[in-house]
Scaffold this motif. Sequence first.
Motif, PDB file in Angstrom:
ATOM      1  N   PHE A   1      11.025  22.940  -1.620  1.00 31.07           N
ATOM      2  CA  PHE A   1      11.322  24.128  -2.408  1.00 31.07           C
ATOM      3  C   PHE A   1      12.717  24.597  -2.021  1.00 31.07           C
ATOM      4  CE2 PHE A   1       6.767  23.807  -1.872  1.00 31.07           C
ATOM      5  CZ  PHE A   1       6.320  23.927  -3.180  1.00 31.07           C
ATOM      6  N   ASN A   2      13.531  24.916  -3.009  1.00 27.37           N
ATOM      7  CA  ASN A   2      14.907  25.343  -2.737  1.00 27.37           C
ATOM      8  C   ASN A   2      14.996  26.801  -2.310  1.00 27.37           C
ATOM      9  OD1 ASN A   2      16.220  22.852  -3.298  1.00 27.37           O
ATOM     10  ND2 ASN A   2      15.873  23.235  -5.476  1.00 27.37           N
ATOM     11  N   THR A   3      14.067  27.626  -2.814  1.00 31.55           N
ATOM     12  CA  THR A   3      14.078  29.061  -2.513  1.00 31.55           C
ATOM     13  C   THR A   3      12.647  29.564  -2.395  1.00 31.55           C
ATOM     14  OG1 THR A   3      13.978  29.748  -4.834  1.00 31.55           O
ATOM     15  CG2 THR A   3      16.192  29.401  -3.891  1.00 31.55           C
ATOM     16  N   MET A   4      12.487  30.756  -1.846  1.00 32.55           N
ATOM     17  CA  MET A   4      11.166  31.384  -1.770  1.00 32.55           C
ATOM     18  C   MET A   4      10.629  31.641  -3.167  1.00 32.55           C
ATOM     19  SD  MET A   4       8.842  32.264   0.286  1.00 32.55           S
ATOM     20  CE  MET A   4       7.476  33.362   0.560  1.00 32.55           C
ATOM     21  N   GLU A   5      11.513  31.984  -4.095  1.00 30.43           N
ATOM     22  CA  GLU A   5      11.074  32.212  -5.485  1.00 30.43           C
ATOM     23  C   GLU A   5      10.521  30.928  -6.100  1.00 30.43           C
ATOM     24  OE1 GLU A   5      12.712  33.844  -9.775  1.00 30.43           O
ATOM     25  OE2 GLU A   5      13.973  34.059  -8.006  1.00 30.43           O
ATOM     26  N   ASP A   6      11.127  29.778  -5.798  1.00 28.00           N
ATOM     27  CA  ASP A   6      10.586  28.499  -6.275  1.00 28.00           C
ATOM     28  C   ASP A   6       9.167  28.290  -5.757  1.00 28.00           C
ATOM     29  OD1 ASP A   6      12.968  27.920  -7.576  1.00 28.00           O
ATOM     30  OD2 ASP A   6      13.656  26.482  -6.058  1.00 28.00           O
ATOM     31  N   PHE A   7       8.938  28.639  -4.494  1.00 24.15           N
ATOM     32  CA  PHE A   7       7.609  28.489  -3.905  1.00 24.15           C
ATOM     33  C   PHE A   7       6.603  29.431  -4.562  1.00 24.15           C
ATOM     34  CE2 PHE A   7       4.548  29.912  -0.561  1.00 24.15           C
ATOM     35  CZ  PHE A   7       3.781  28.756  -0.539  1.00 24.15           C
ATOM     36  N   THR A   8       6.951  30.714  -4.707  1.00 26.65           N
ATOM     37  CA  THR A   8       6.002  31.652  -5.308  1.00 26.65           C
ATOM     38  C   THR A   8       5.741  31.301  -6.772  1.00 26.65           C
ATOM     39  OG1 THR A   8       7.762  33.281  -5.716  1.00 26.65           O
ATOM     40  CG2 THR A   8       6.469  33.536  -3.682  1.00 26.65           C
ATOM     41  N   ASP A   9       6.744  30.780  -7.477  1.00 26.59           N
ATOM     42  CA  ASP A   9       6.516  30.311  -8.851  1.00 26.59           C
ATOM     43  C   ASP A   9       5.553  29.128  -8.863  1.00 26.59           C
ATOM     44  OD1 ASP A   9       8.246  32.236  -9.819  1.00 26.59           O
ATOM     45  OD2 ASP A   9       9.907  30.840 -10.186  1.00 26.59           O
ATOM     46  N   PHE A  10       5.671  28.238  -7.882  1.00 28.75           N
ATOM     47  CA  PHE A  10       4.793  27.076  -7.741  1.00 28.75           C
ATOM     48  C   PHE A  10       3.328  27.499  -7.591  1.00 28.75           C
ATOM     49  CE2 PHE A  10       2.549  24.421  -4.609  1.00 28.75           C
ATOM     50  CZ  PHE A  10       2.511  23.201  -5.262  1.00 28.75           C
ATOM     51  N   LEU A  11       3.102  28.650  -6.956  1.00 33.98           N
ATOM     52  CA  LEU A  11       1.731  29.117  -6.734  1.00 33.98           C
ATOM     53  C   LEU A  11       1.078  29.643  -7.999  1.00 33.98           C
ATOM     54  CD1 LEU A  11       2.233  30.879  -3.290  1.00 33.98           C
ATOM     55  CD2 LEU A  11       1.154  28.658  -3.728  1.00 33.98           C
ATOM     56  N   GLY A  12       1.844  29.799  -9.052  1.00 32.24           N
ATOM     57  CA  GLY A  12       1.273  30.206 -10.335  1.00 32.24           C
ATOM     58  C   GLY A  12       1.177  31.705 -10.479  1.00 32.24           C
ATOM     59  N   ASP A  13       0.155  32.120 -11.194  1.00 31.90           N
ATOM     60  CA  ASP A  13      -0.009  33.522 -11.568  1.00 31.90           C
ATOM     61  C   ASP A  13      -0.637  34.324 -10.431  1.00 31.90           C
ATOM     62  OD1 ASP A  13       0.220  35.673 -13.261  1.00 31.90           O
ATOM     63  OD2 ASP A  13      -1.695  35.285 -14.276  1.00 31.90           O
ATOM     64  N   VAL A  14       0.065  34.386  -9.307  1.00 31.37           N
ATOM     65  CA  VAL A  14      -0.400  35.134  -8.140  1.00 31.37           C
ATOM     66  C   VAL A  14       0.531  36.326  -7.967  1.00 31.37           C
ATOM     67  CG1 VAL A  14      -0.836  35.037  -5.654  1.00 31.37           C
ATOM     68  CG2 VAL A  14      -1.248  33.013  -7.055  1.00 31.37           C
ATOM     69  N   SER A  15      -0.065  37.470  -7.743  1.00 27.64           N
ATOM     70  CA  SER A  15       0.704  38.698  -7.538  1.00 27.64           C
ATOM     71  C   SER A  15       0.918  38.889  -6.037  1.00 27.64           C
ATOM     72  CB  SER A  15      -0.090  39.867  -8.115  1.00 27.64           C
ATOM     73  OG  SER A  15       0.386  41.082  -7.651  1.00 27.64           O
ATOM     74  N   PHE A  16       2.165  39.127  -5.639  1.00 25.98           N
ATOM     75  CA  PHE A  16       2.470  39.292  -4.220  1.00 25.98           C
ATOM     76  C   PHE A  16       2.858  40.724  -3.915  1.00 25.98           C
ATOM     77  CE2 PHE A  16       3.146  34.771  -4.964  1.00 25.98           C
ATOM     78  CZ  PHE A  16       2.243  34.275  -4.038  1.00 25.98           C
ATOM     79  N   SER A  17       2.289  41.248  -2.829  1.00 23.44           N
ATOM     80  CA  SER A  17       2.585  42.599  -2.362  1.00 23.44           C
ATOM     81  C   SER A  17       3.908  42.639  -1.617  1.00 23.44           C
ATOM     82  CB  SER A  17       1.487  43.087  -1.417  1.00 23.44           C
ATOM     83  OG  SER A  17       0.214  42.789  -1.914  1.00 23.44           O
ATOM     84  N   ASP A  18       4.225  41.530  -0.888  1.00 25.88           N
ATOM     85  CA  ASP A  18       5.441  41.488  -0.079  1.00 25.88           C
ATOM     86  C   ASP A  18       5.723  40.042   0.296  1.00 25.88           C
ATOM     87  OD1 ASP A  18       7.656  42.410   1.289  1.00 25.88           O
ATOM     88  OD2 ASP A  18       6.530  43.370   2.905  1.00 25.88           O
ATOM     89  N   THR A  19       6.970  39.769   0.652  1.00 29.12           N
ATOM     90  CA  THR A  19       7.353  38.450   1.164  1.00 29.12           C
ATOM     91  C   THR A  19       8.269  38.627   2.359  1.00 29.12           C
ATOM     92  OG1 THR A  19       9.270  38.239  -0.294  1.00 29.12           O
ATOM     93  CG2 THR A  19       7.185  37.298  -1.099  1.00 29.12           C
TER      94      THR A  19
ATOM     95  N   PRO B   1      17.060  24.629   4.773  1.00 32.19           N
ATOM     96  CA  PRO B   1      15.668  24.827   5.151  1.00 32.19           C
ATOM     97  C   PRO B   1      15.355  26.313   5.274  1.00 32.19           C
ATOM     98  CG  PRO B   1      16.933  24.031   7.019  1.00 32.19           C
ATOM     99  CD  PRO B   1      17.856  24.035   5.844  1.00 32.19           C
ATOM    100  N   PHE B   2      14.107  26.664   4.951  1.00 30.18           N
ATOM    101  CA  PHE B   2      13.682  28.047   5.131  1.00 30.18           C
ATOM    102  C   PHE B   2      12.197  28.087   5.448  1.00 30.18           C
ATOM    103  CE2 PHE B   2      12.691  27.431   0.662  1.00 30.18           C
ATOM    104  CZ  PHE B   2      11.543  28.180   0.452  1.00 30.18           C
ATOM    105  N   THR B   3      11.792  29.202   6.021  1.00 32.26           N
ATOM    106  CA  THR B   3      10.384  29.505   6.256  1.00 32.26           C
ATOM    107  C   THR B   3      10.106  30.804   5.522  1.00 32.26           C
ATOM    108  OG1 THR B   3      10.358  28.426   8.409  1.00 32.26           O
ATOM    109  CG2 THR B   3       8.645  30.065   8.014  1.00 32.26           C
ATOM    110  N   GLY B   4       8.968  30.854   4.829  1.00 31.47           N
ATOM    111  CA  GLY B   4       8.621  32.055   4.085  1.00 31.47           C
ATOM    112  C   GLY B   4       7.136  32.323   4.105  1.00 31.47           C
ATOM    113  N   LEU B   5       6.793  33.590   3.997  1.00 30.88           N
ATOM    114  CA  LEU B   5       5.404  34.019   3.905  1.00 30.88           C
ATOM    115  C   LEU B   5       5.294  35.008   2.761  1.00 30.88           C
ATOM    116  CD1 LEU B   5       6.147  33.915   7.253  1.00 30.88           C
ATOM    117  CD2 LEU B   5       3.678  33.991   7.248  1.00 30.88           C
TER     118      LEU B   5
END
Length: 178
Positions: free
Chosen positions: A103-121, A138-142
């Motif tokens: 994944f190039n960015t955290m947004e790419d990862f959250t988009d990959f997860l589909g229709d999931v609503s996130f409270s925070d990253t 490289p990055f690490t994200g939650l």
Amino acid sequence: MSESIYFSLYQKPPDYHVRIFESVDWTLGNGVTLEVSIIGKSHRVISRKGNDSFTEFITCFDHNLPQNSLETKCLKPGIIHHQEYRYGDLKYQVNVKNVSQVFNTMEDFTDFLGDVSFSDTLTHVFTSISENSGMSLPFTGLALNAGTNTFHTVHTYPEINISIISSTNIELPSLSIA
């Protein structure tokens, strides 16, 4: 990078010194608190409800990591680690996999997860690799979904063309009244 990457889970926070790059405290919808830390290309999440806790790591192998884990699993390509743990008032369900995708960015990862609503990253990008190398940084994200009592993680390793992704759900088992 020739090091293996491991998932480790402890019943209590182990005595283990870490260098913290980013940290945040989150609370799930069920009241479980999370102490979230990005520790290099790794993470540590301490989950607590009352006196009960679990501590999760995804890290490169480290001889100094305490050996008293509930489980330590090498995250090999193509293997999915799906497990449930219970301790006191906590039911901890984790699903971790090594994927052949960076994944190039955290947004790419959250988009990959589909229709999931996130409270925070929480994200940390490692700029030690030259941006002129043509390789993704490289990055690490939650990412937190407090309403479903779930957090997702991503660790990217563009130098070996993989990412480690996980989903952890923490529930409070219902107590039956006889």
